[in-house]
Design an enzyme around this catalytic site. Structure first.
Site, PDB file in Angstrom:
ATOM      1  N   THR A  11       0.744  -1.125  -0.054  1.00  0.00           N
ATOM      2  CA  THR A  11       0.047   0.135   0.005  1.00  0.00           C
ATOM      3  C   THR A  11       0.995   1.264   0.079  1.00  0.00           C
ATOM      4  N   GLY A  12       2.244   1.170   0.070  1.00  0.00           N
ATOM      5  CA  GLY A  12       2.836   2.387   0.075  1.00  0.00           C
ATOM      6  C   GLY A  12       3.395   2.646  -1.413  1.00  0.00           C
ATOM      7  N   ARG A  36      -5.137  -1.872   9.877  1.00  0.00           N
ATOM      8  CA  ARG A  36      -5.218  -0.683  10.155  1.00  0.00           C
ATOM      9  C   ARG A  36      -6.728  -0.236  10.291  1.00  0.00           C
ATOM     10  N   ASP A  59       1.793  -8.821   9.526  1.00  0.00           N
ATOM     11  CA  ASP A  59       2.734  -7.454  10.096  1.00  0.00           C
ATOM     12  C   ASP A  59       4.041  -7.748  10.390  1.00  0.00           C
ATOM     13  N   ALA A  83       7.889  -1.032   6.040  1.00  0.00           N
ATOM     14  CA  ALA A  83       8.807  -0.116   6.761  1.00  0.00           C
ATOM     15  C   ALA A  83       8.068   1.025   7.353  1.00  0.00           C
ATOM     16  N   GLN A  84       8.596   1.333   8.776  1.00  0.00           N
ATOM     17  CA  GLN A  84       8.241   2.648   9.304  1.00  0.00           C
ATOM     18  C   GLN A  84       9.223   3.383   8.631  1.00  0.00           C
ATOM     19  N   SER A  85       8.915   4.178   7.458  1.00  0.00           N
ATOM     20  CA  SER A  85       9.774   4.608   6.395  1.00  0.00           C
ATOM     21  C   SER A  85      10.244   6.227   6.601  1.00  0.00           C
ATOM     22  N   THR A 126      18.623   1.397   1.957  1.00  0.00           N
ATOM     23  CA  THR A 126      18.430   2.859   1.821  1.00  0.00           C
ATOM     24  C   THR A 126      19.871   3.753   1.904  1.00  0.00           C
ATOM     25  N   GLU A 128      19.911   6.241   3.291  1.00  0.00           N
ATOM     26  CA  GLU A 128      20.053   6.914   5.023  1.00  0.00           C
ATOM     27  C   GLU A 128      21.032   6.004   5.635  1.00  0.00           C
ATOM     28  N   LYS A 154      17.608   0.143   9.422  1.00  0.00           N
ATOM     29  CA  LYS A 154      17.786  -0.344   8.119  1.00  0.00           C
ATOM     30  C   LYS A 154      19.319  -0.828   7.840  1.00  0.00           C
ATOM     31  N   ARG A 185       3.748   9.884  -3.496  1.00  0.00           N
ATOM     32  CA  ARG A 185       4.718  10.076  -2.288  1.00  0.00           C
ATOM     33  C   ARG A 185       3.701  10.489  -1.170  1.00  0.00           C
TER      34      ARG A 185
HETATM   35  P1  NAP Z   1       5.904   4.082   2.379  1.00  0.00           P
HETATM   36  O1  NAP Z   1       5.167   4.746   1.178  1.00  0.00           O
HETATM   37  O2  NAP Z   1       6.056   4.726   3.574  1.00  0.00           O
HETATM   38  O3  NAP Z   1       5.329   2.701   2.526  1.00  0.00           O
HETATM   39  C1  NAP Z   1       5.680   1.816   3.496  1.00  0.00           C
HETATM   40  C2  NAP Z   1       4.757   0.546   3.442  1.00  0.00           C
HETATM   41  O4  NAP Z   1       5.026  -0.313   4.696  1.00  0.00           O
HETATM   42  C3  NAP Z   1       3.285   0.795   3.489  1.00  0.00           C
HETATM   43  O5  NAP Z   1       2.707  -0.017   2.766  1.00  0.00           O
HETATM   44  C4  NAP Z   1       2.950   0.484   5.053  1.00  0.00           C
HETATM   45  O6  NAP Z   1       1.599   0.002   5.300  1.00  0.00           O
HETATM   46  C5  NAP Z   1       3.891  -0.440   5.183  1.00  0.00           C
HETATM   47  N1  NAP Z   1       4.054  -1.130   6.650  1.00  0.00           N
HETATM   48  C6  NAP Z   1       4.505  -0.253   7.706  1.00  0.00           C
HETATM   49  N2  NAP Z   1       4.584  -0.736   8.795  1.00  0.00           N
HETATM   50  C7  NAP Z   1       4.224  -2.100   8.475  1.00  0.00           C
HETATM   51  C8  NAP Z   1       4.216  -3.240   9.185  1.00  0.00           C
HETATM   52  N3  NAP Z   1       4.423  -3.035  10.689  1.00  0.00           N
HETATM   53  N4  NAP Z   1       4.043  -4.361   8.741  1.00  0.00           N
HETATM   54  C9  NAP Z   1       3.734  -4.366   7.385  1.00  0.00           C
HETATM   55  N5  NAP Z   1       3.854  -3.358   6.628  1.00  0.00           N
HETATM   56  C10 NAP Z   1       3.835  -2.185   7.191  1.00  0.00           C
HETATM   57  O7  NAP Z   1       7.371   3.893   2.044  1.00  0.00           O
HETATM   58  P2  NAP Z   1       8.108   3.855   0.384  1.00  0.00           P
HETATM   59  O8  NAP Z   1       8.432   5.277   0.116  1.00  0.00           O
HETATM   60  O9  NAP Z   1       7.183   2.974  -0.488  1.00  0.00           O
HETATM   61  O10 NAP Z   1       9.548   2.904   0.502  1.00  0.00           O
HETATM   62  C11 NAP Z   1       9.587   1.633   0.424  1.00  0.00           C
HETATM   63  C12 NAP Z   1      10.482   0.842   1.173  1.00  0.00           C
HETATM   64  O11 NAP Z   1      11.712   1.588   0.650  1.00  0.00           O
HETATM   65  C13 NAP Z   1      10.728   1.080   2.522  1.00  0.00           C
HETATM   66  O12 NAP Z   1      11.093   0.138   3.229  1.00  0.00           O
HETATM   67  C14 NAP Z   1      11.396   2.311   2.910  1.00  0.00           C
HETATM   68  O13 NAP Z   1      11.944   2.330   4.041  1.00  0.00           O
HETATM   69  C15 NAP Z   1      12.453   1.943   1.702  1.00  0.00           C
HETATM   70  N6  NAP Z   1      13.220   3.123   1.102  1.00  0.00           N
HETATM   71  C16 NAP Z   1      12.533   4.068   0.545  1.00  0.00           C
HETATM   72  C17 NAP Z   1      13.316   5.031  -0.109  1.00  0.00           C
HETATM   73  C18 NAP Z   1      12.438   6.275  -0.700  1.00  0.00           C
HETATM   74  O14 NAP Z   1      12.985   7.337  -1.149  1.00  0.00           O
HETATM   75  N7  NAP Z   1      11.045   6.134  -0.939  1.00  0.00           N
HETATM   76  C19 NAP Z   1      14.503   5.103  -0.215  1.00  0.00           C
HETATM   77  C20 NAP Z   1      15.059   4.009   0.172  1.00  0.00           C
HETATM   78  C21 NAP Z   1      14.551   3.023   0.842  1.00  0.00           C
HETATM   79  P3  NAP Z   1       0.328   1.217   5.514  1.00  0.00           P
HETATM   80  O15 NAP Z   1      -0.104   1.637   4.389  1.00  0.00           O
HETATM   81  O16 NAP Z   1      -0.566   0.338   6.247  1.00  0.00           O
HETATM   82  O17 NAP Z   1       0.888   2.140   6.667  1.00  0.00           O
HETATM   83  O1  G4F Z   2      11.892  13.840   2.405  1.00  0.00           O
HETATM   84  P1  G4F Z   2      12.573  13.641   3.628  1.00  0.00           P
HETATM   85  O2  G4F Z   2      11.787  13.555   4.832  1.00  0.00           O
HETATM   86  O3  G4F Z   2      13.415  12.182   3.196  1.00  0.00           O
HETATM   87  P2  G4F Z   2      14.604  11.499   3.897  1.00  0.00           P
HETATM   88  O4  G4F Z   2      14.877  11.904   5.574  1.00  0.00           O
HETATM   89  O5  G4F Z   2      15.798  11.908   3.104  1.00  0.00           O
HETATM   90  O6  G4F Z   2      14.036  10.178   3.825  1.00  0.00           O
HETATM   91  C1  G4F Z   2      13.659   9.476   2.723  1.00  0.00           C
HETATM   92  O7  G4F Z   2      14.641   8.898   1.931  1.00  0.00           O
HETATM   93  C2  G4F Z   2      15.528   7.963   2.484  1.00  0.00           C
HETATM   94  C3  G4F Z   2      16.636   7.509   1.387  1.00  0.00           C
HETATM   95  O8  G4F Z   2      17.747   8.474   1.727  1.00  0.00           O
HETATM   96  C4  G4F Z   2      14.670   6.691   2.740  1.00  0.00           C
HETATM   97  F1  G4F Z   2      15.193   5.636   3.131  1.00  0.00           F
HETATM   98  C5  G4F Z   2      13.361   7.193   3.778  1.00  0.00           C
HETATM   99  O9  G4F Z   2      12.457   6.181   3.876  1.00  0.00           O
HETATM  100  C6  G4F Z   2      13.063   8.382   3.185  1.00  0.00           C
HETATM  101  O10 G4F Z   2      12.129   7.869   2.019  1.00  0.00           O
HETATM  102  O11 G4F Z   2      13.771  14.759   4.169  1.00  0.00           O
HETATM  103  C7  G4F Z   2      14.720  15.043   2.798  1.00  0.00           C
HETATM  104  C8  G4F Z   2      15.367  16.367   3.399  1.00  0.00           C
HETATM  105  C9  G4F Z   2      15.895  15.954   4.966  1.00  0.00           C
HETATM  106  O12 G4F Z   2      17.312  16.392   5.047  1.00  0.00           O
HETATM  107  C10 G4F Z   2      15.213  17.003   5.700  1.00  0.00           C
HETATM  108  O13 G4F Z   2      15.520  17.376   7.107  1.00  0.00           O
HETATM  109  O14 G4F Z   2      14.552  17.330   3.505  1.00  0.00           O
HETATM  110  C11 G4F Z   2      14.692  18.106   4.668  1.00  0.00           C
HETATM  111  N1  G4F Z   2      13.655  18.700   4.963  1.00  0.00           N
HETATM  112  C12 G4F Z   2      13.757  20.121   5.089  1.00  0.00           C
HETATM  113  N2  G4F Z   2      12.562  20.780   5.565  1.00  0.00           N
HETATM  114  C13 G4F Z   2      12.487  18.269   5.580  1.00  0.00           C
HETATM  115  C14 G4F Z   2      11.796  19.509   5.593  1.00  0.00           C
HETATM  116  N3  G4F Z   2      11.838  17.140   5.432  1.00  0.00           N
HETATM  117  C15 G4F Z   2      10.619  16.970   5.733  1.00  0.00           C
HETATM  118  N4  G4F Z   2      10.272  15.619   5.776  1.00  0.00           N
HETATM  119  N5  G4F Z   2       9.876  18.018   6.135  1.00  0.00           N
HETATM  120  C16 G4F Z   2      10.110  19.072   6.107  1.00  0.00           C
HETATM  121  O15 G4F Z   2       9.476  20.296   6.497  1.00  0.00           O
END
Ligand code: NAP
Ligand code: G4F
Length: 323
Positions: A11-12, A36, A59, A83-85, A126, A128, A154, A185
Site C-alpha cells: 500500500t506504500g 489499520r 505484520d 517499513a516505518q519509512s 536505503t 540513509e 535499516k 509520495r
Molecule cells: P511508504 O510509502 O512509507 O510505504 C511503507 C509501507 O510499509 C506501507 O505499505 C505501510 O503500510 C507498510 N508498513 C508499515 N509498517 C508495517 C508493518 N509493521 N508491517 C507490514 N507493513 C508495514 O514507503 P516507500 O517510500 O514506498 O518505501 C518502500 C521501502 O523502501 C521502505 O522500506 C523504505 O524504508 C524504503 N526506501 C524508500 C526510499 C524512498 O525514497 N522512497 C528510499 C530508500 C529506501 P500502511 O500503508 O498500512 O501504513
Molecule cells: O523527504 P525527507 O523526509 O526524506 P529523507 O529523510 O531523506 O528520507 C527519505 O529518503 C530515504 C533515502 O535516503 C529513505 F530511506 C526514507 O525512507 C525516506 O523515503 O527529507 C529530505 C530532507 C532532509 O534533510 C530533511 O531534513 O529534507 C529536509 N527537510 C527540510 N524541511 C524536510 C523538511 N523534510 C521533511 N520531511 N519536512 C520538512 O519540512
C-alpha cells in the site's frame, strides 16, 4: 509468465508502483497488508490495480503472520518494502522502527529459509545508511554511518540480508536506493509537502510553507524508474547489492524553487524556515554512484528532477482543484 510475487508494503508508494509493474508483466501479486483502522489502498486505486491484488493480512512485527503469508502465497519473488519509512518519526518511535525495519527483515528471511528457500528476496535498503557520508559519491563499497534510528534499523536489515545470503545461500539482494518520489509520495516527505503546498498556494488555499533544513541535499529520482531496478535485481543469476540513484544532488531550496517556478511563483515569497522541522541529527548531503546498477543491471534513471517535480505539482494541482 505465471509467476507469483509477494510484496510487503504493497500500500506504500513503491509497493503500488512495483505491483503495477509486476501485474503488467503477468505476475500474480500477493500483497501483505497490516491491520489499520481505515482503508490504506488509495495509491492502488489511483493506479487502477486495487482489485488485481491478493491481499494477505500480516505484520512485519509478527513472525507467525509472515510465515503464514509465505506458505499461502508460495512466491517465486519476495519484495520486502514494508517499513516505518519516515526518518523524522524514527526518533519518536525508535523501538517500533527497530522491530519493523530491522527485526522484520529477519522474520522475512527466516520464513523464506524454513518454508520457501527457493524464493528470491529483495530488501529495501536505503541511502540513509550512509548518513554522515564517508565518500563524496556513495557506492556499494562506501562505509555506512547512519544518523537516525531509521538508518540504524535499516542497516541491521541490510546486513542480515547479506548474512542470510552468505550463511544459507538464499537468493537475497539488497537495493540501496536513494530518495525517490512521485505523485504517490506520502505528504510528510519534503518533495510532496512542497508540491502539495505549491498547489494550495497557487489555488489560494494556503499562504506559506514551513520547512526545516532547506540546505540539505538529496539525490532525488522517480519511484516509477526505481521499482524497475528492484525487479531487475531478482532476475540476475546471482544475488548482490546495488546502489540505485541518479548521480545528481540538489538542495531542498533549489527543489522548492523548481516547484514554485512551475506555477509562476517565487519560493522566497512563501517559504518560512521553522526550527520545529529540524532533526536531532541531519544527513546533510547524499549523492549516489549508480555505476554498478548501470553496468550489471542495464538500469539508468530516466526521469530528471525537473520532470519529476513538475509531474508532482501537476498531480497536486488536479487533486487540490477537486477538493
Ligand atoms: P511508504 O510509502 O512509507 O510505504 C511503507 C509501507 O510499509 C506501507 O505499505 C505501510 O503500510 C507498510 N508498513 C508499515 N509498517 C508495517 C508493518 N509493521 N508491517 C507490514 N507493513 C508495514 O514507503 P516507500 O517510500 O514506498 O518505501 C518502500 C521501502 O523502501 C521502505 O522500506 C523504505 O524504508 C524504503 N526506501 C524508500 C526510499 C524512498 O525514497 N522512497 C528510499 C530508500 C529506501 P500502511 O500503508 O498500512 O501504513
Ligand atoms: O523527504 P525527507 O523526509 O526524506 P529523507 O529523510 O531523506 O528520507 C527519505 O529518503 C530515504 C533515502 O535516503 C529513505 F530511506 C526514507 O525512507 C525516506 O523515503 O527529507 C529530505 C530532507 C532532509 O534533510 C530533511 O531534513 O529534507 C529536509 N527537510 C527540510 N524541511 C524536510 C523538511 N523534510 C521533511 N520531511 N519536512 C520538512 O519540512
Amino acid at each position: 509468465m505465471n509467476r507469483n510475487a509477494l510484496i510487503t508494503g504493497v500500500t506504500g508508494q513503491d509497493g503500488a508502483y512495483l505491483a503495477k509493474l509486476l501485474l503488467d508483466k503477468g505476475y500474480k501479486v500477493h500483497g501483505l497488508v497490516a491491520r489499520r483502522s481505515s482503508d490504506t489502498s488509495w495509491r492502488l486505486r489511483e493506479l487502477g490495480i486495487a482489485g488485481d491484488i491478493e491481499f494477505i493480512e500480516g505484520d512485519l512485527a509478527d513472525a507467525c503472520s509472515i510465515q503464514r503469508a509465505l506458505i499461502k502465497s508460495k512466491p517465486d519473488e519476495v519484495y520486502n518494502l514494508g517499513a516505518q519509512s519516515f526518518v523524522g518519526t524514527s526518533w519518536d518511535q525508535p523501538v517500533t522502527t527497530g522491530i519493523v525495519d530491522g527485526l522484520g527483515v529477519t522474520h522475512m528471511l527466516e520464513a523464506i529459509r524454513q518454508f520457501s528457500p527457493d524464493s528470491r528476496f529483495y530488501q529495501a535498503s536505503t541511502s540513509e545508511m550512509f548518513g554522515l557520508i564517508q565518500a563524496e559519491r556513495q557506492d556499494e563499497n562506501t562505509p555506512f554511518y547512519p544518523r537516525s534510528p531509521y538508518g540504524v534499523a535499516k542497516l541491521y536489515g541490510h546486513w542480515i540480508t547479506v548474512n542470510y545470503r552468505e550463511s544459507f545461500g538464499l537468493h537475497a539482494s539488497s537495493g540501496i536506493l536513494f530518495n525517490h518520489e512521485s505523485p504517490l509520495r506520502g505528504i510528510e516527505f519534503v518533495t510532496r509537502k512542497v508540491t502539495d503546498a505549491v498547489a494550495r498556494i497557487k489555488l489560494g488555499k494556503q499562504k506559506e510553507l514551513r520547512l526545516g533544513n532547506i540546505d540539505a541535499k538529496r539525490d532525488w529520482g522517480f519511484a516509477g524508474d526505481y521499482v524497475e531496478a528492484m525487479w531487475l535485481m531478482l532476475q540476475q543469476d546471482k544475488a548482490d547489492d546495488y546502489v540505485v540513484a541518479t548521480g545528481v544532488t540538489t538542495t531542498v531550496r533549489d527543489m522548492c524553487k523548481l516547484a514554485f517556478e512551475h506555477v509562476g511563483l517565487d519560493y522566497e515569497d512563501h517559504v518560512v524556515v521553522d526550527p520545529q522541522f529540524f532533526r536531532p541529527a541531519e544527513v546533510d548531503i547524499l549523492l549516489g554512484n549508480p555505476g554498478k546498477a548501470q553496468r550489471q543491471l542495464g538500469w539508468k534513471a530516466k526521469t530528471s528532477l525537473v520532470e519529476l517535480i513538475q509531474m508532482m505539482v501537476d498531480a497536486d494541482l488536479r487533486r487540490v482543484g477537486k477538493e
